[in-house]
Design an enzyme around this catalytic site. Structure first.
Site, PDB file in Angstrom:
ATOM      1  N   HIS A 136       0.854  -1.187   0.000  1.00 33.57           N
ATOM      2  CA  HIS A 136       0.000   0.000   0.000  1.00 33.57           C
ATOM      3  C   HIS A 136       0.881   1.225   0.000  1.00 33.57           C
ATOM      4  CE1 HIS A 136      -3.092   2.852   1.160  1.00 33.57           C
ATOM      5  NE2 HIS A 136      -3.951   1.951   0.717  1.00 33.57           N
ATOM      6  N   ASP A 185      -8.010  -5.190  -0.065  1.00 33.03           N
ATOM      7  CA  ASP A 185      -8.541  -6.029  -1.137  1.00 33.03           C
ATOM      8  C   ASP A 185      -8.169  -7.498  -1.012  1.00 33.03           C
ATOM      9  OD1 ASP A 185      -9.944  -4.113  -2.545  1.00 33.03           O
ATOM     10  OD2 ASP A 185      -8.121  -3.354  -3.484  1.00 33.03           O
TER      11      ASP A 185
HETATM   12  N1  ACO Z   1       4.201  -7.590  -4.812  1.00 31.25           N
HETATM   13  C1  ACO Z   1       5.549  -7.581  -4.955  1.00 31.25           C
HETATM   14  N2  ACO Z   1       6.331  -6.487  -4.780  1.00 31.25           N
HETATM   15  C2  ACO Z   1       5.710  -5.353  -4.425  1.00 31.25           C
HETATM   16  C3  ACO Z   1       4.315  -5.283  -4.244  1.00 31.25           C
HETATM   17  C4  ACO Z   1       3.561  -6.465  -4.443  1.00 31.25           C
HETATM   18  N3  ACO Z   1       2.234  -6.457  -4.284  1.00 31.25           N
HETATM   19  N4  ACO Z   1       3.978  -4.005  -3.905  1.00 31.25           N
HETATM   20  C5  ACO Z   1       5.113  -3.315  -3.874  1.00 31.25           C
HETATM   21  N5  ACO Z   1       6.168  -4.124  -4.181  1.00 31.25           N
HETATM   22  C6  ACO Z   1       7.592  -3.740  -4.188  1.00 31.25           C
HETATM   23  C7  ACO Z   1       7.947  -2.936  -5.421  1.00 31.25           C
HETATM   24  O1  ACO Z   1       8.381  -3.766  -6.475  1.00 31.25           O
HETATM   25  C8  ACO Z   1       9.055  -2.059  -4.882  1.00 31.25           C
HETATM   26  O2  ACO Z   1      10.210  -2.844  -4.785  1.00 31.25           O
HETATM   27  P1  ACO Z   1      11.678  -2.153  -4.980  1.00 31.25           P
HETATM   28  O3  ACO Z   1      11.800  -1.155  -3.876  1.00 31.25           O
HETATM   29  O4  ACO Z   1      12.625  -3.289  -4.888  1.00 31.25           O
HETATM   30  O5  ACO Z   1      11.637  -1.514  -6.342  1.00 31.25           O
HETATM   31  C9  ACO Z   1       8.600  -1.748  -3.442  1.00 31.25           C
HETATM   32  O6  ACO Z   1       7.784  -2.877  -3.060  1.00 31.25           O
HETATM   33  C10 ACO Z   1       7.800  -0.477  -3.290  1.00 31.25           C
HETATM   34  O7  ACO Z   1       6.722  -0.535  -4.214  1.00 31.25           O
HETATM   35  P2  ACO Z   1       6.139   0.728  -4.997  1.00 31.25           P
HETATM   36  O8  ACO Z   1       5.489   0.243  -6.237  1.00 31.25           O
HETATM   37  O9  ACO Z   1       7.211   1.764  -5.110  1.00 31.25           O
HETATM   38  O10 ACO Z   1       5.083   1.235  -3.951  1.00 31.25           O
HETATM   39  P3  ACO Z   1       3.866   2.169  -4.278  1.00 31.25           P
HETATM   40  O11 ACO Z   1       3.544   2.861  -3.026  1.00 31.25           O
HETATM   41  O12 ACO Z   1       4.165   3.010  -5.484  1.00 31.25           O
HETATM   42  O13 ACO Z   1       2.698   1.152  -4.703  1.00 31.25           O
HETATM   43  C11 ACO Z   1       0.865  -0.308  -4.619  1.00 31.25           C
HETATM   44  C12 ACO Z   1       1.688   0.770  -3.876  1.00 31.25           C
HETATM   45  C13 ACO Z   1       0.471   0.214  -6.005  1.00 31.25           C
HETATM   46  C14 ACO Z   1      -0.404  -0.580  -3.829  1.00 31.25           C
HETATM   47  C15 ACO Z   1       1.719  -1.592  -4.741  1.00 31.25           C
HETATM   48  O14 ACO Z   1       2.056  -2.085  -3.464  1.00 31.25           O
HETATM   49  C16 ACO Z   1       1.015  -2.665  -5.558  1.00 31.25           C
HETATM   50  O15 ACO Z   1       1.119  -2.676  -6.781  1.00 31.25           O
HETATM   51  N6  ACO Z   1       0.295  -3.633  -4.888  1.00 31.25           N
HETATM   52  C17 ACO Z   1      -0.438  -4.647  -5.598  1.00 31.25           C
HETATM   53  C18 ACO Z   1      -1.766  -4.083  -6.104  1.00 31.25           C
HETATM   54  C19 ACO Z   1      -2.758  -3.840  -4.997  1.00 31.25           C
HETATM   55  O16 ACO Z   1      -2.995  -4.693  -4.148  1.00 31.25           O
HETATM   56  N7  ACO Z   1      -3.382  -2.665  -5.034  1.00 31.25           N
HETATM   57  C20 ACO Z   1      -4.415  -2.269  -4.087  1.00 31.25           C
HETATM   58  C21 ACO Z   1      -3.935  -1.213  -3.165  1.00 31.25           C
HETATM   59  S1  ACO Z   1      -5.162  -0.827  -1.965  1.00 31.25           S
HETATM   60  C22 ACO Z   1      -6.285   0.130  -2.821  1.00 31.25           C
HETATM   61  O17 ACO Z   1      -5.975   0.865  -3.697  1.00 31.25           O
HETATM   62  C23 ACO Z   1      -7.640  -0.032  -2.467  1.00 31.25           C
END
Ligand code: ACO
Length: 428
Positions: A307, A364
């Site tokens: 998140h 979710d």
């Molecule tokens: N699975 C694997 N790796 C992940 C995940 C995941 N679900 N989420 C984040 N990471 C990793 C990224 O690859 C990144 O790694 P790095 O630092 O080695 O490059 C690090 O964790 C940080 O991730 P970001 O993408 O920079 O974090 P951001 O805050 O931009 O994204 C997000 C947040 C979009 C929710 C992300 O965690 C994600 O894509 N999750 C999966 C989709 C999801 O469940 N979305 C619902 C969110 S809740 C809502 O909107 C209701």
């Protein structure tokens, strides 16, 4: 605590006020940055460090896993309040007393129909259309049937517009589902509670009496409350920014629905279930998916994990996990993907990759399992999220308009070509 922040650019010092939120959050107020420095701006892709507004609606502390609507803990609201009470609280700032709640509900009910012509628009969509696309279009279409813009300076006009959309939106949600399931359209029943009526409009069969299932009503009520607002997320920011151009409420909401649809935001609930289903079909082993999620060469992410703001347990996920167990137990549904989800969660929470990045299950991760147990098709999951988020979007839109916020218009740092001499077609 400091009330100013100093910024030094090319040896020149500039002072900016520091704003203190009621929960001691600090923000550097850079309203005068560009003007005062002769053109310097900030850049913050994804707005990870940018506050777009001051808001009195929702407080969340991602480090501590706290979420409150208008000061009330989400845990208390999910346990003790109903969705319509929470909607009132979010939009108007206080929990309603009994008379206010009754009036609010009856005003909403007086708008719980849509123009018959809307059916023709719905007819035009292919049955295979994704419900989120249909819902966003129908919400936008409401603008055509209700063309006058809301006089935001009139409390009464604002109230009526809000009651109108809270009445009509569930009809659109239910019709979107009935289109998908091939059922004749239904208008529900004024004698039912708000959430009960939504379920009736979604599920009533033309040849059968509809009987309410209290377990399902209570579970949906709770899920809607948990989704009702989440401060300046992608879809809410979209609603605020579209509304900031003084586009109408329905047009702003339609844009919010489109923003919610993406799998990185609300669309994750559908993506989670599809992922868990794929794991089940693959034999139930989670290792392959954990490895894919950690592989930087693979775009796959563990859906329902991570998140932007929570770097600790999402408090909503905790409540939904318990609710999933209760609801499936009470309904007598055995769903193997609940066990897969729990196993995956344990594995991820113990995995260094997820620990290092503070990735926890989000709202979710478990919600789809409950929706599925209720008999809601997987493509409708994000529509259910939109139904829950509606009061939050309305509250944020109302706050933005009442605070007379300026049009949202970010700047950029241009990195393209410098001025070039134009070449005629035959010279290129
Ligand atoms: N699975 C694997 N790796 C992940 C995940 C995941 N679900 N989420 C984040 N990471 C990793 C990224 O690859 C990144 O790694 P790095 O630092 O080695 O490059 C690090 O964790 C940080 O991730 P970001 O993408 O920079 O974090 P951001 O805050 O931009 O994204 C997000 C947040 C979009 C929710 C992300 O965690 C994600 O894509 N999750 C999966 C989709 C999801 O469940 N979305 C619902 C969110 S809740 C809502 O909107 C209701």
């Amino acid at each position: 605590m400091s009330n100013t922040a100093t910024l030094e650019i090319n040896g020149e010092k500039y002072e900016f006020p520091v704003i203190h939120g009621t929960e001691n959050e600090l923000a550097i107020d850079i309203k005068r940055l560009r003007g005062g420095t002769g053109g310097v701006i900030t850049i913050d892709p994804g707005y990870k460090n940018t506050g777009s507004c001051e808001s009195a609606i929702t407080f969340l502390d991602g480090e501590k896993g706290i979420l409150r609507y208008r000061g009330y803990a989400i845990e208390d609201l999910a346990e003790k309040a109903g969705f319509l009470e929470v909607a009132y609280l979010l939009i108007f700032g206080e929990l309603p007393h009994a008379e206010q709640l009754d009036k609010f509900h009856s005003d909403i009910k007086s708008h719980a129909y849509v123009d018959e012509e809307v059916k023709k628009i719905l007819d035009g969509f292919p049955k295979a259309a994704h419900p989120m696309g249909v819902l966003s279009s129908l919400t936008s279409a409401l603008t055509a049937f209700n063309p006058s813009s809301v006089n935001v300076d009139s409390e009464e006009a604002m109230y009526n517009a809000i009651a109108k959309i809270l009445g009509k939106f569930p009809v659109l949600v239910a019709w979107t589902m009935r289109k998908k399931t091939g059922m004749p359209l239904d208008y529900g029943d004024d004698n039912l509670g708000y959430v009960e009526n939504i379920l009736k409009m979604m599920f009533k069969r033309p040849n059968q009496e509809y009987t309410q299932n209290d377990i399902i009503v209570n579970a949906l009520d709770k899920l809607l409350i948990l989704h009702a607002d989440h401060e300046q997320n992608c879809s809410t920011s979209t609603v605020r920014i579209v509304g900031s151009s003084h586009a109408g409420l329905f047009a702003s909401l339609s844009a919010g629905i489109s923003a919610l649809w993406g799998p990185l935001h609300g669309g994750a609930n559908q993506a989670v279930l599809e992922m868990l289903e794929a794991i089940r079909e693959d034999g139930g082993g989670t290792k392959k998916y954990m490895a894919k999620a950690k592989d930087k060469g693979d775009p796959f992410r563990l859906m329902g994990f991570g998140h932007r703001v929570y770097k600790n347990f999402d408090p909503r996920a905790k409540i939904i996990k318990v609710a999933a167990d209760e609801v499936l137990g009470e309904l007598g549904v055995e769903d193997p993907i609940l066990d897969i989800a729990k196993g995956l969660e344990q594995e991820a929470l113990a995995d260094q990759y997820f620990v290092d990045r503070k990735l926890y299950p989000n709202v979710d991760f478990y919600s789809g399992i409950i929706y599925r147990a209720m008999g809601i098709p997987v493509e409708m999951f994000t529509v259910m999220f939109a139904l829950g988020r509606l009061p939050g979007w309305i509250a944020q839109w109302r706050e933005m308009r009442l605070r007379k916020e300026p049009i949202g218009r970010p700047r950029q740092v241009y990195i393209g070509e410098n001025h070039r001499a134009f070449k005629n077609l035959n010279e290129r």
